[in-house]
Design an enzyme around this catalytic site. Structure first.
Site, PDB file in Angstrom:
ATOM      1  N   ARG A 102       0.831  -1.205   0.000  1.00 46.51           N
ATOM      2  CA  ARG A 102       0.000   0.000   0.000  1.00 46.51           C
ATOM      3  C   ARG A 102       0.864   1.254   0.000  1.00 46.51           C
ATOM      4  O   ARG A 102       0.576   2.224  -0.711  1.00 46.51           O
ATOM      5  CB  ARG A 102      -0.946  -0.024   1.205  1.00 46.51           C
ATOM      6  CG  ARG A 102      -2.102  -1.023   0.983  1.00 46.51           C
ATOM      7  CD  ARG A 102      -2.737  -1.453   2.274  1.00 46.51           C
ATOM      8  NE  ARG A 102      -3.909  -2.291   2.093  1.00 46.51           N
ATOM      9  CZ  ARG A 102      -3.880  -3.603   1.804  1.00 46.51           C
ATOM     10  NH1 ARG A 102      -2.720  -4.220   1.644  1.00 46.51           N
ATOM     11  NH2 ARG A 102      -5.008  -4.287   1.668  1.00 46.51           N
ATOM     12  N   ARG A 123      -5.906 -17.597 -10.135  1.00 51.02           N
ATOM     13  CA  ARG A 123      -6.699 -17.089  -8.997  1.00 51.02           C
ATOM     14  C   ARG A 123      -7.879 -16.241  -9.491  1.00 51.02           C
ATOM     15  O   ARG A 123      -7.803 -15.602 -10.538  1.00 51.02           O
ATOM     16  CB  ARG A 123      -5.788 -16.315  -8.040  1.00 51.02           C
ATOM     17  CG  ARG A 123      -4.801 -17.275  -7.381  1.00 51.02           C
ATOM     18  CD  ARG A 123      -3.862 -16.590  -6.457  1.00 51.02           C
ATOM     19  NE  ARG A 123      -4.533 -16.023  -5.301  1.00 51.02           N
ATOM     20  CZ  ARG A 123      -3.922 -15.278  -4.395  1.00 51.02           C
ATOM     21  NH1 ARG A 123      -2.645 -15.014  -4.517  1.00 51.02           N
ATOM     22  NH2 ARG A 123      -4.588 -14.806  -3.374  1.00 51.02           N
ATOM     23  N   ASP A 159      -4.362 -15.516   6.603  1.00 50.69           N
ATOM     24  CA  ASP A 159      -3.064 -15.997   6.109  1.00 50.69           C
ATOM     25  C   ASP A 159      -2.350 -16.885   7.120  1.00 50.69           C
ATOM     26  O   ASP A 159      -1.391 -17.578   6.780  1.00 50.69           O
ATOM     27  CB  ASP A 159      -2.168 -14.807   5.742  1.00 50.69           C
ATOM     28  CG  ASP A 159      -2.687 -14.066   4.516  1.00 50.69           C
ATOM     29  OD1 ASP A 159      -3.472 -14.657   3.749  1.00 50.69           O
ATOM     30  OD2 ASP A 159      -2.322 -12.899   4.333  1.00 50.69           O
ATOM     31  N   LYS A 169      -6.114 -19.124  -2.452  1.00 50.62           N
ATOM     32  CA  LYS A 169      -4.843 -18.452  -2.166  1.00 50.62           C
ATOM     33  C   LYS A 169      -3.751 -18.984  -3.090  1.00 50.62           C
ATOM     34  O   LYS A 169      -4.056 -19.600  -4.100  1.00 50.62           O
ATOM     35  CB  LYS A 169      -4.492 -18.633  -0.685  1.00 50.62           C
ATOM     36  CG  LYS A 169      -5.525 -18.034   0.257  1.00 50.62           C
ATOM     37  CD  LYS A 169      -5.560 -16.522   0.164  1.00 50.62           C
ATOM     38  CE  LYS A 169      -6.640 -15.929   1.052  1.00 50.62           C
ATOM     39  NZ  LYS A 169      -6.782 -14.484   0.869  1.00 50.62           N
ATOM     40  N   ARG A 201      -5.262 -23.820   0.103  1.00 51.22           N
ATOM     41  CA  ARG A 201      -4.620 -24.032   1.417  1.00 51.22           C
ATOM     42  C   ARG A 201      -5.394 -24.965   2.333  1.00 51.22           C
ATOM     43  O   ARG A 201      -4.846 -25.408   3.345  1.00 51.22           O
ATOM     44  CB  ARG A 201      -4.349 -22.681   2.103  1.00 51.22           C
ATOM     45  CG  ARG A 201      -3.184 -21.967   1.474  1.00 51.22           C
ATOM     46  CD  ARG A 201      -2.804 -20.704   2.233  1.00 51.22           C
ATOM     47  NE  ARG A 201      -1.699 -20.034   1.550  1.00 51.22           N
ATOM     48  CZ  ARG A 201      -1.469 -18.730   1.590  1.00 51.22           C
ATOM     49  NH1 ARG A 201      -2.268 -17.932   2.278  1.00 51.22           N
ATOM     50  NH2 ARG A 201      -0.436 -18.221   0.953  1.00 51.22           N
TER      51      ARG A 201
HETATM   52  C1  S3P Z   1      -4.265  -9.022   1.659  1.00 50.73           C
HETATM   53  C2  S3P Z   1      -5.530  -9.493   1.864  1.00 50.73           C
HETATM   54  C3  S3P Z   1      -5.841 -10.914   2.014  1.00 50.73           C
HETATM   55  C4  S3P Z   1      -4.601 -11.735   2.319  1.00 50.73           C
HETATM   56  C5  S3P Z   1      -3.451 -11.367   1.440  1.00 50.73           C
HETATM   57  C6  S3P Z   1      -3.088  -9.912   1.602  1.00 50.73           C
HETATM   58  C7  S3P Z   1      -4.060  -7.571   1.503  1.00 50.73           C
HETATM   59  O1  S3P Z   1      -6.385 -11.393   0.801  1.00 50.73           O
HETATM   60  O2  S3P Z   1      -4.881 -13.107   2.198  1.00 50.73           O
HETATM   61  O3  S3P Z   1      -2.309 -12.153   1.738  1.00 50.73           O
HETATM   62  O4  S3P Z   1      -2.911  -7.095   1.610  1.00 50.73           O
HETATM   63  O5  S3P Z   1      -5.048  -6.868   1.270  1.00 50.73           O
HETATM   64  P1  S3P Z   1      -7.972 -11.304   0.485  1.00 50.73           P
HETATM   65  O6  S3P Z   1      -8.331  -9.890   0.383  1.00 50.73           O
HETATM   66  O7  S3P Z   1      -8.132 -12.027  -0.819  1.00 50.73           O
HETATM   67  O8  S3P Z   1      -8.627 -12.014   1.622  1.00 50.73           O
END
Ligand code: S3P
Length: 424
Positions: free
Chosen positions: A27, A120, A311, A338, A342
């Site tokens: 971000r 994905r 995660d 994922k 998983r």
């Molecule tokens: C993340 C959100 C999660 C997480 C990923 C990182 C993020 O995914 O599993 O490792 O940085 O916004 P999802 O938004 O698909 O749940």
């Protein structure tokens, strides 16, 4: 590269600093490019995923200088049309967040990914972005995403899944619309996007159950990224299950939308304590102390807490094999989407080690406590989180195990083995 892991007969003890948060690193780099001026990101992740975001930001015209883990971004806030496809590697966060940004630009772009990312699901972002007027072509809703940039319009969207990536994608697209974009979650997912955008001066606010965003000029910023609780999770579990261990993990991000593992460990009766809790750039940060806890018990993990530990579920599943009684994980069907499926991969590999565990459509059921035998070859499925879960399992297996394609840890945590050695 296959890695052999032997039972750890010594205790794990000491104090380590956990490397920077992956979600925050993505971000920070993406948002800084949207601001006009100089931003400074201290303690940027060394993981390959955030570096996929960084490389794309360079292709979009930002001037980015790296000095070790400090990243200095000079941007006009206006993106340049890239000369070639933007490669997101293994990173779902890069692809989904960038799709939100790129849909509202006045140029076309293409987002591609590696084999895993190309499988994905992207329907979850293409559908709401299309409602905003975006034009994205993707074969069967999979990458590559061919994005024809255009003016977007605000929408009111009730999310169908609890996903911070989808939420962030739509909020970012909302920065490039006329009007308001309103997004409602089914369960709270990580809120780093909201915190960081607010700190950068974005017009983002809550209205009842909706997160609202409007077109905004982002101000450049300075951020110091805290340690990643998702990386800390492997040391939390190792400390709890390797006999007589005592570990202190310094500078961990403890945002309540991320720290479900702490709650679960407490419910299981594990010895975990938060020290020196503080605020860093709007995020809760603290040190975490863990001690070996041989008398933990199984619990149900379901509902609202799932996004706050999504995660960490593979390594929490390993922990459950060392708890007395049954642990049931429910409402976690998105684990199947994922870097690997998983649910399937965690169950299959822990079964090989001797765990009593079965798969359900939306989670797993673990009956403990079972000794782990090992003496087998395991597979990471090129999934960094599975590779590290298996490594921690190997520390308590009676016989040596091998882990196939272990180098995939570099996706999020290149420092992993070095830090384990510090504690041995
Ligand atoms: C993340 C959100 C999660 C997480 C990923 C990182 C993020 O995914 O599993 O490792 O940085 O916004 P999802 O938004 O698909 O749940």
């Amino acid at each position: 590269m296959d890695l052999a892991v032997k039972k750890n007969f010594k205790i794990l003890s000491g104090e380590i600093e956990i490397p920077p948060d992956k979600s925050l690193s993505h971000r920070a780099i993406i948002f800084s490019v949207l601001a006009n001026g100089k931003s400074v990101i201290k303690n940027f992740s060394r993981g390959q995923d955030p570096h996929s975001s960084l490389a794309i930001c360079k292709q979009l015209g930002a001037d980015i200088i790296q000095d070790n883990q400090t990243v200095i971004v000079n941007s006009t806030g206006i993106l340049k049309k890239p000369n070639w496809a933007l490669y997101c590697g293994n990173s779902g966060t890069t692809m989904r967040l960038m799709a939100g940004v790129l849909s509202g630009q006045n140029f076309d772009s293409v987002l591609t990914g590696d084999e895993s990312l190309s499988k994905r699901p992207m329907k979850r972002i293409i559908e709401p972005l299309s409602l905003m007027g975006a034009n994205i072509c993707a074969d069967n809703f999979h990458a590559p995403l061919n994005i024809k940039g255009r003016q977007l319009k605000g929408i009111i969207y009730d999310a169908k899944i609890a996903s911070a990536q989808v939420k962030s994608c739509i909020l970012l697209a909302g920065l490039f619309t006329d009007g308001v974009t309103k997004y409602k979650e089914i369960y709270p997912s990580r809120n780093h996007t909201e915190i960081m955008l607010k700190n950068m001066g974005a017009n983002i606010y809550n209205d009842n159950d909706y997160i609202c965003i409007e077109k905004s000029e982002l101000k450049p910023f300075e951020i110091n990224i805290c340690g990643d609780i998702s990386s800390a999770a492997y040391f939390i579990v190792a400390g709890l299950i390797v006999p007589n261990s005592r570990i202190i993990l310094k500078n961990i991000g403890l945002n309540p939308t991320r720290s479900g593992i702490i709650e679960v460990v407490k419910q299981m009766g594990g010895d975990i304590e938060i020290l020196d809790q503080r605020d860093v750039c709007g995020e809760v940060v603290g040190d975490v102390k863990i001690e070996y806890s041989p008398e933990m018990r199984g619990i149900e993990i379901s509902g609202e807490i799932i996004p706050a530990l999504i995660d960490e579920l593979p390594v929490i599943t390993l922990l459950a094999t060392q708890c007395d009684g049954q642990t049931v994980v429910k409402d976690a069907q998105d684990l199947r989407n994922k870097e690997s499926d998983r649910i399937k991969t965690t169950v299959c590999e822990l079964q090989k080690l001797g765990a009593n565990i079965e798969e359900t459509p939306d989670g797993m059921i673990i009956n403990g406590k079972t000794p782990l035998n090992g003496g087998v070859e395991t597979d990471s499925y090129k999934d960094h989180r599975l590779a590290m879960t298996l490594y921690v399992a190997g520390l308590i297996c009676k016989k040596e195990i091998s882990i196939k394609d272990f180098e995939w840890v570099n996706i999020s945590f290149p420092e992993f083995l070095e830090l384990v050695e510090k504690l041995k």
